[in-house]
Design a protein around this motif. Structure first.
Motif, PDB file in Angstrom:
ATOM      1  N   TRP A 115      50.289  73.949  35.185  1.00  0.00           N
ATOM      2  CA  TRP A 115      49.012  73.578  34.579  1.00  0.00           C
ATOM      3  C   TRP A 115      49.235  72.828  33.266  1.00  0.00           C
ATOM      4  CZ3 TRP A 115      46.788  74.743  29.884  1.00  0.00           C
ATOM      5  CH2 TRP A 115      45.460  74.327  29.728  1.00  0.00           C
ATOM      6  N   LEU A 116      50.168  73.311  32.459  1.00  0.00           N
ATOM      7  CA  LEU A 116      50.461  72.655  31.181  1.00  0.00           C
ATOM      8  C   LEU A 116      51.012  71.246  31.398  1.00  0.00           C
ATOM      9  CD1 LEU A 116      52.020  75.660  29.243  1.00  0.00           C
ATOM     10  CD2 LEU A 116      49.954  74.417  28.586  1.00  0.00           C
ATOM     11  N   GLN A 117      51.895  71.084  32.386  1.00  0.00           N
ATOM     12  CA  GLN A 117      52.441  69.753  32.665  1.00  0.00           C
ATOM     13  C   GLN A 117      51.350  68.783  33.119  1.00  0.00           C
ATOM     14  OE1 GLN A 117      55.668  71.048  35.356  1.00  0.00           O
ATOM     15  NE2 GLN A 117      57.092  70.065  33.947  1.00  0.00           N
ATOM     16  N   ALA A 118      50.425  69.266  33.942  1.00  0.00           N
ATOM     17  CA  ALA A 118      49.313  68.410  34.375  1.00  0.00           C
ATOM     18  C   ALA A 118      48.435  68.034  33.194  1.00  0.00           C
ATOM     19  CB  ALA A 118      48.494  69.131  35.443  1.00  0.00           C
ATOM     20  N   ALA A 119      48.183  68.995  32.304  1.00  0.00           N
ATOM     21  CA  ALA A 119      47.375  68.727  31.126  1.00  0.00           C
ATOM     22  C   ALA A 119      48.090  67.759  30.179  1.00  0.00           C
ATOM     23  CB  ALA A 119      47.054  70.040  30.410  1.00  0.00           C
ATOM     24  N   GLN A 120      49.412  67.850  30.102  1.00  0.00           N
ATOM     25  CA  GLN A 120      50.179  66.910  29.283  1.00  0.00           C
ATOM     26  C   GLN A 120      50.040  65.484  29.811  1.00  0.00           C
ATOM     27  OE1 GLN A 120      53.822  69.650  29.484  1.00  0.00           O
ATOM     28  NE2 GLN A 120      54.280  68.455  27.654  1.00  0.00           N
ATOM     29  N   ARG A 121      50.151  65.326  31.114  1.00  0.00           N
ATOM     30  CA  ARG A 121      50.022  64.001  31.716  1.00  0.00           C
ATOM     31  C   ARG A 121      48.636  63.420  31.438  1.00  0.00           C
ATOM     32  NH1 ARG A 121      53.011  66.571  35.906  1.00  0.00           N
ATOM     33  NH2 ARG A 121      51.082  67.026  37.066  1.00  0.00           N
ATOM     34  N   ALA A 122      47.609  64.257  31.556  1.00  0.00           N
ATOM     35  CA  ALA A 122      46.243  63.795  31.303  1.00  0.00           C
ATOM     36  C   ALA A 122      46.070  63.389  29.842  1.00  0.00           C
ATOM     37  CB  ALA A 122      45.248  64.894  31.668  1.00  0.00           C
ATOM     38  N   ALA A 123      46.666  64.144  28.925  1.00  0.00           N
ATOM     39  CA  ALA A 123      46.562  63.820  27.503  1.00  0.00           C
ATOM     40  C   ALA A 123      47.251  62.496  27.197  1.00  0.00           C
ATOM     41  CB  ALA A 123      47.175  64.944  26.670  1.00  0.00           C
ATOM     42  N   ARG A 124      48.390  62.253  27.850  1.00  0.00           N
ATOM     43  CA  ARG A 124      49.085  60.971  27.644  1.00  0.00           C
ATOM     44  C   ARG A 124      48.231  59.805  28.140  1.00  0.00           C
ATOM     45  NH1 ARG A 124      53.836  63.888  29.256  1.00  0.00           N
ATOM     46  NH2 ARG A 124      55.356  64.000  27.551  1.00  0.00           N
ATOM     47  N   GLU A 125      47.620  59.992  29.297  1.00  0.00           N
ATOM     48  CA  GLU A 125      46.830  58.910  29.896  1.00  0.00           C
ATOM     49  C   GLU A 125      45.624  58.530  29.040  1.00  0.00           C
ATOM     50  OE1 GLU A 125      45.847  60.284  33.780  1.00  0.00           O
ATOM     51  OE2 GLU A 125      47.908  60.095  34.561  1.00  0.00           O
ATOM     52  N   ARG A 126      45.019  59.504  28.390  1.00  0.00           N
ATOM     53  CA  ARG A 126      43.845  59.192  27.561  1.00  0.00           C
ATOM     54  C   ARG A 126      44.213  58.964  26.092  1.00  0.00           C
ATOM     55  NH1 ARG A 126      43.172  64.829  28.583  1.00  0.00           N
ATOM     56  NH2 ARG A 126      43.213  66.074  26.651  1.00  0.00           N
ATOM     57  N   GLY A 127      45.521  59.033  25.787  1.00  0.00           N
ATOM     58  CA  GLY A 127      45.985  58.755  24.432  1.00  0.00           C
ATOM     59  C   GLY A 127      45.628  59.827  23.424  1.00  0.00           C
ATOM     60  N   ASP A 128      45.515  61.050  23.877  1.00  0.00           N
ATOM     61  CA  ASP A 128      45.152  62.169  22.997  1.00  0.00           C
ATOM     62  C   ASP A 128      46.426  62.797  22.430  1.00  0.00           C
ATOM     63  OD1 ASP A 128      44.147  64.408  21.735  1.00  0.00           O
ATOM     64  OD2 ASP A 128      42.761  64.923  23.350  1.00  0.00           O
ATOM     65  N   GLU A 129      46.881  62.282  21.293  1.00  0.00           N
ATOM     66  CA  GLU A 129      48.145  62.736  20.712  1.00  0.00           C
ATOM     67  C   GLU A 129      48.079  64.193  20.253  1.00  0.00           C
ATOM     68  OE1 GLU A 129      51.007  61.195  20.674  1.00  0.00           O
ATOM     69  OE2 GLU A 129      50.146  59.466  21.715  1.00  0.00           O
ATOM     70  N   ALA A 130      46.925  64.596  19.699  1.00  0.00           N
ATOM     71  CA  ALA A 130      46.796  65.976  19.220  1.00  0.00           C
ATOM     72  C   ALA A 130      46.941  66.961  20.373  1.00  0.00           C
ATOM     73  CB  ALA A 130      45.456  66.167  18.521  1.00  0.00           C
ATOM     74  N   ALA A 131      46.245  66.695  21.476  1.00  0.00           N
ATOM     75  CA  ALA A 131      46.333  67.580  22.641  1.00  0.00           C
ATOM     76  C   ALA A 131      47.737  67.582  23.219  1.00  0.00           C
ATOM     77  CB  ALA A 131      45.327  67.150  23.703  1.00  0.00           C
ATOM     78  N   LEU A 132      48.376  66.416  23.249  1.00  0.00           N
ATOM     79  CA  LEU A 132      49.734  66.330  23.786  1.00  0.00           C
ATOM     80  C   LEU A 132      50.695  67.176  22.958  1.00  0.00           C
ATOM     81  CD1 LEU A 132      51.752  65.121  25.779  1.00  0.00           C
ATOM     82  CD2 LEU A 132      52.001  63.166  24.235  1.00  0.00           C
ATOM     83  N   LEU A 133      50.561  67.113  21.640  1.00  0.00           N
ATOM     84  CA  LEU A 133      51.413  67.924  20.773  1.00  0.00           C
ATOM     85  C   LEU A 133      51.201  69.411  21.048  1.00  0.00           C
ATOM     86  CD1 LEU A 133      51.108  66.089  17.334  1.00  0.00           C
ATOM     87  CD2 LEU A 133      53.236  66.502  18.584  1.00  0.00           C
ATOM     88  N   GLN A 134      49.962  69.839  21.094  1.00  0.00           N
ATOM     89  CA  GLN A 134      49.664  71.253  21.304  1.00  0.00           C
ATOM     90  C   GLN A 134      50.159  71.740  22.668  1.00  0.00           C
ATOM     91  OE1 GLN A 134      45.436  71.293  20.698  1.00  0.00           O
ATOM     92  NE2 GLN A 134      45.592  71.283  18.464  1.00  0.00           N
ATOM     93  N   LEU A 135      49.919  70.957  23.702  1.00  0.00           N
ATOM     94  CA  LEU A 135      50.315  71.357  25.052  1.00  0.00           C
ATOM     95  C   LEU A 135      51.838  71.415  25.196  1.00  0.00           C
ATOM     96  CD1 LEU A 135      47.712  69.165  26.939  1.00  0.00           C
ATOM     97  CD2 LEU A 135      47.794  71.674  27.017  1.00  0.00           C
ATOM     98  N   CYS A 219      55.167  75.129  14.714  1.00  0.00           N
ATOM     99  CA  CYS A 219      54.263  75.076  13.573  1.00  0.00           C
ATOM    100  C   CYS A 219      52.819  74.988  14.058  1.00  0.00           C
ATOM    101  CB  CYS A 219      54.585  73.859  12.712  1.00  0.00           C
ATOM    102  SG  CYS A 219      54.476  72.298  13.635  1.00  0.00           S
ATOM    103  N   GLY A 220      51.904  75.193  13.139  1.00  0.00           N
ATOM    104  CA  GLY A 220      50.507  75.024  13.457  1.00  0.00           C
ATOM    105  C   GLY A 220      50.162  73.549  13.620  1.00  0.00           C
ATOM    106  N   ILE A 221      49.185  73.245  14.486  1.00  0.00           N
ATOM    107  CA  ILE A 221      48.734  71.865  14.721  1.00  0.00           C
ATOM    108  C   ILE A 221      47.212  71.877  14.688  1.00  0.00           C
ATOM    109  CG2 ILE A 221      48.774  69.889  16.291  1.00  0.00           C
ATOM    110  CD1 ILE A 221      51.252  71.170  17.623  1.00  0.00           C
ATOM    111  N   ASP A 222      46.609  71.041  13.839  1.00  0.00           N
ATOM    112  CA  ASP A 222      45.154  71.033  13.771  1.00  0.00           C
ATOM    113  C   ASP A 222      44.570  70.102  14.835  1.00  0.00           C
ATOM    114  OD1 ASP A 222      45.293  68.392  12.834  1.00  0.00           O
ATOM    115  OD2 ASP A 222      45.020  68.953  10.745  1.00  0.00           O
ATOM    116  N   GLN A 223      43.246  69.989  14.868  1.00  0.00           N
ATOM    117  CA  GLN A 223      42.573  69.223  15.917  1.00  0.00           C
ATOM    118  C   GLN A 223      42.842  67.728  15.842  1.00  0.00           C
ATOM    119  OE1 GLN A 223      38.247  69.231  15.447  1.00  0.00           O
ATOM    120  NE2 GLN A 223      38.486  69.878  13.311  1.00  0.00           N
ATOM    121  N   TRP A 224      43.344  67.257  14.706  1.00  0.00           N
ATOM    122  CA  TRP A 224      43.662  65.841  14.558  1.00  0.00           C
ATOM    123  C   TRP A 224      45.146  65.548  14.815  1.00  0.00           C
ATOM    124  CZ3 TRP A 224      40.687  68.467  10.852  1.00  0.00           C
ATOM    125  CH2 TRP A 224      39.319  68.191  10.910  1.00  0.00           C
TER     126      TRP A 224
END
Length: 310
Positions: A115-135, A219-224
C-alpha cells in the motif's frame, strides 16, 4: 556546580526525567501533597488513586517520590511497611491484566508495504513532495522496526552518521543510548538485506529521497514537506502506525502500537525455527522473562497434540 548538574542530568534518560517531574507535580499540585512526605501521606495518596490509576502508574509515582526524597536528603517514605502493604492491597483488590499490542503478522507487513509503495508512486505522479517524503519515511520505519525488532525509542534515536547501509548486503547501526543499554556504553546492531520487504532498500530509498546526510534518521515532516532537525518523539509512532495500518486496510488497526513490530518479529522468528538464545541475542533482551513477554504460546495443532497422547 553547573558541570556537576550537567553530568547528573545526563545520567538519566530524558523520558525518565520528564515522567518523574510529572509525578512530583501530580503529587504536589493535583493532590495537594506536601514534600517531604510521610509514609501515612504516601499511603493515602495511593488509596486516592487506587481505583482510577493502573498499578504500574502508582509504582512509577512511588519511584519518583523515592527519588525526590533521596536527592533532597530525606528518609524515603515509600519503602515503609505501611506503604508496601497498601500497595499489595491495591494489587489484590484491583488486579489488572497487562494489555499487549497485537503482533504484526508477515502477511500484514506485506500488505502495508505494498500500500505504501502504491501511495509513493501516486505521490510522485502528482508531484506531491511532502507526501512522498512522509510515505517513504514511514515505509522505512515499519520495515526496519519489524526486521530489527526495535523499540520506539531505538527507532527515533537512530542517526544517519551512525548508520552504514549497503544494498544487497546489510545495514549496521550504532545507538549511543537505548532503554536496554543500562551501562550507557552504546550498542551496535546489524540487519541483513532481504529478497523482499527489505529494510535496507527501504532505508536507502528514504535517505535518497530525503537527502539526509546527518542528524536523526527519522525526523518530523510537516504538511509542506519541511523536515525537522529533531527526531520524532517515541510516542508519535503509535498514532502514525495506526493510521498507516488503517489506511492500508489492516483490520482493528487501533489494537496495534510500536510494540506490534517487535512482537511481530518475535512471533515470526519463533515460527521460523529460531531458538530463544538466538532471539535474545538479536533483539537485545536481557533475560528470559523479557523475551517470553513477547512470545505467544503456540495453539496451532493443540488438539492434535492432546489427542496423540490419548
Amino acid at each position: 556546580m553547573g558541570e556537576l548538574d550537567d553530568y547528573l542530568q545526563a545520567a538519566d534518560r530524558e523520558t525518565t526525567v520528564r515522567s518523574y517531574a510529572a509525578a512530583i507535580k501530580h503529587f504536589e499540585q493535583d493532590w495537594k501533597g506536601l514534600l517531604p512526605a510521610t509514609s501515612d501521606t504516601v499511603a493515602r495518596y495511593l488509596v486516592a488513586y487506587a481505583s482510577t490509576h493502573k498499578v504500574s502508574t502508582l509504582r512509577q509515582r512511588l519511584a519518583a517520590l523515592a527519588r525526590w526524597h533521596a536527592e533532597q536528603g530525606f528518609a524515603d517514605p515509600t519503602k515503609t511497611p505501611l506503604v508496601r502493604k497498601v500497595l499489595r492491597g491495591i494489587v489484590a483488590k484491583h488486579p489488572s491484566k497487562q494489555k499487549q499490542a497485537r503482533p504484526l503478522e508477515l502477511d500484514q507487513l506485506q500488505k502495508i508495504s505494498e500500500w505504501l509503495q502504491a501511495a509513493q508512486r501516486a505521490a510522485r505522479e502528482r508531484g506531491d513532495e511532502a507526501a512522498l517524503l512522509q510515505l517513504t519515511r514511514n515505509r522505512s520505519i515499519v520495515l526496519f522496526g519489524f526486521w530489527r525488532a526495535f523499540r520506539s525509542d531505538e527507532i527515533v534515536n537512530m542517526r544517519v552518521e551512525n548508520v552504514t547501509a549497503i544494498a544487497g548486503k546489510g545495514l549496521t547501526c550504532r545507538l549511543d543510548r537505548s532503554k536496554a543499554d543500562r551501562a550507557m556504553e552504546g550498542r551496535t546492531f546489524h540487519c541483513p538485506a532481504l529478497s523482499r520487504l527489505c529494510p535496507v532498500d527501504a532505508y536507502l530509498e528514504w535517505i535518497a529521497v530525503s537527502g539526509r546526510l546527518a542528524g536523526p534518521v527519522y525526523c518530523g515532516i510537516d504538511q509542506w514537506g519541511h523536515m525537522s532537525d529533531r527526531p520524532m518523539h517515541p510516542t508519535s509512532l503509535i498514532p502514525l502506525l495506526r493510521k498507516m495500518f488503517h489506511d492500508a486496510g489492516v483490520e482493528s488497526a487501533e489494537g496495534y502500537s510500536s510494540h506490534s513490530l517487535r512482537r511481530g518479529f518475535a512471533g515470526w522468528a519463533r515460527a521460523s525455527g529460531w531458538d530463544i538464545k538466538e532471539m535474545m541475542e538479536y533483539v537485545g533482551w536481557r533475560d528470559m522473562e523479557s523475551a517470553l513477554r513477547y512470545l505467544d504460546a503456540p495453539t496451532a495443532g493443540l488438539q492434535e497434540r492432546f489427542e496423540s497422547g490419548l
